[in-house]
Design an enzyme around this catalytic site. Structure first.
Site, PDB file in Angstrom:
ATOM      1  N   LYS A 122     -11.726 -42.523 -14.387  1.00 28.63           N
ATOM      2  CA  LYS A 122     -12.042 -41.569 -13.323  1.00 28.63           C
ATOM      3  C   LYS A 122     -12.849 -42.207 -12.204  1.00 28.63           C
ATOM      4  O   LYS A 122     -13.293 -41.528 -11.295  1.00 28.63           O
ATOM      5  CB  LYS A 122     -12.823 -40.393 -13.917  1.00 28.63           C
ATOM      6  N   LYS A 158       5.971 -34.747 -27.600  1.00 29.18           N
ATOM      7  CA  LYS A 158       4.888 -34.529 -28.566  1.00 29.18           C
ATOM      8  C   LYS A 158       4.210 -33.195 -28.252  1.00 29.18           C
ATOM      9  O   LYS A 158       3.905 -32.907 -27.094  1.00 29.18           O
ATOM     10  CB  LYS A 158       3.887 -35.687 -28.419  1.00 29.18           C
ATOM     11  N   LYS A 179      -1.509 -29.567 -26.050  1.00 27.01           N
ATOM     12  CA  LYS A 179      -1.889 -28.476 -25.159  1.00 27.01           C
ATOM     13  C   LYS A 179      -1.768 -28.887 -23.697  1.00 27.01           C
ATOM     14  O   LYS A 179      -1.535 -28.063 -22.833  1.00 27.01           O
ATOM     15  CB  LYS A 179      -3.266 -27.911 -25.487  1.00 27.01           C
TER      16      LYS A 179
END
Ligand code: ADP
Ligand code: TRP
Length: 323
Positions: A113, A192, A195
């Site tokens: 990040k 796969k 979420k």
């Protein structure tokens, strides 16, 4: 006795992939295992990004209810929520002061990040130190984690070794045990199940909503009358994971014979999910509807964990000159 410890992210209701890939194997292992097992819900790590207090609470509860519903035995395993043992934050401070800045700047979880540093909070930067405290606070010998956490374990070992070099043998230097992915459960789109892909089956949902998820499994457009290749179909792949050999063979036959549609297969899969997880679904509902009971189960673990945590912290304070 060897102490095995691991943390579970609390990011919402666990899906079928989490259950088959992580929860079930861990519960089975804890039954057979003679290790002293510590398992906790890492709800404080979530604070680096989750700003909704209701979500923090709900996610923690949902993860706890799922593990308990899947048979985790709280007599055998010390099962607790990270935030119930606030000693971890004090240890985080002492450890942070032993951690070279570049070690954290080089952590993948932060580096990924670093091109948008203005969006990064210090908590995200400090994440590996909190994780080290999670582990070192409990004198863990072995920490089973996925490959993605390997670097965090190396950081933990380095911090523990640095502390011990300075103050003597105060902390247990843990070993990582990198889990080979035993199985990959496919999601409703064949990738796969995750979420982050929005392709999950959530077996704890009410039947109607679970049905909707099952019906959304992507299939090809082979007409009902025609034979189908079971090995290219996601419904069959999921069915096979849960069904007996005999039922799998019958299903394979149905596909190859023709005159059997994907709608039929989806109905069978839904029935199988409801059957397989009948008890887990009921227990999960009970715990989510009785939060006092759920909190009571978590309190038992927190008490056991806290005793160990306080003893470690006493050693650390003494070593550092704070007691
Ligand atoms: P998600 O991909 O939904 O974010 P996590 O990364 O939080 O899931 O995974 C939590 C645990 O569940 C890990 O141990 C991971 O290996 C396991 N797991 C997640 N998805 C699957 C899957 N599709 N098949 C098997 N295991 C899985
Ligand atoms: N960071 C881990 C993950 O993302 C979760 C975790 C937090 C953990 N603290 C831990 C795992 C301590 C093992 C030990 O999956």
């Amino acid at each position: 006795m060897t102490r095995v410890l691991t943390g579970i992210q609390s990011t919402g209701v666990p899906h079928l992939g989490n259950i088959l890939g992580a929860i079930r194997p861990a519960v089975q292992l804890s039954r057979a295992d003679k290790h002293d097992a510590f398992l906790f819900i890492a709800d404080m790590h979530a604070f680096t990004s989750v700003r909704d207090p209701q979500a923090i609470r709900e996610h923690g509860h949902a993860v706890a209810a799922a593990w308990l519903a899947c048979g985790l035995d709280v007599e055998r395993v010390t099962f607790y929520r990270q935030s119930d043992v606030p000693e971890v934050t004090e240890l985080t401070w002492y450890l942070g002061c032993m951690t070279p800045y570049p070690m954290l700047a080089n952590a993948h979880s932060f580096k990924d990040k670093s091109d948008r540093l203005s969006e990064v909070n210090a908590g995200l930067f400090y994440y590996p130190v909190l994780m080290a405290a999670d582990i070192l606070l409990y004198d863990a010998d072995i920490v089973p984690v996925g490959k993605d956490q390997k670097q965090h374990l190396e950081i933990t070992r380095d911090i523990a070794a640095a502390f011990n070099r300075q103050y003597g043998e105060v902390l247990v230097v843990p070993e990582a045990r990198i889990d080979a992915q035993v199985m990959i459960v496919p999601g409703t789109d064949g990738r796969k199940m995750s979420k982050s892909y929005d392709n999950v089956l959530n077996v704890f949902l009410p039947e109607k909503e679970l049905k909707k998820q099952v019906m959304s499994i992507v299939t090809d457009s082979t007409p009902l009358e025609e034979p189908k290749d079971p090995d290219k179909d996601h419904v069959f792949a999921l069915f096979k994971l849960l069904a007996s050999e005999a039922d799998t063979a019958t299903m394979r036959d149905n596909y190859e014979r023709g005159g059997y549609g994907y709608g039929h297969a989806k109905k069978e899969l839904l029935g199988l999910l409801l059957d397989t997880f009948a008890q887990e679904r009921q227990l999960f509902q009970e715990l989510m509807e009785d939060r006092d009971l759920l909190e009571e189960r978590l309190r038992v673990g927190a008490e056991k964990a806290r005793t160990v945590a306080q003893a470690t912290l006493r050693r650390v304070r003494q070593a550092g000159g704070y007691a």
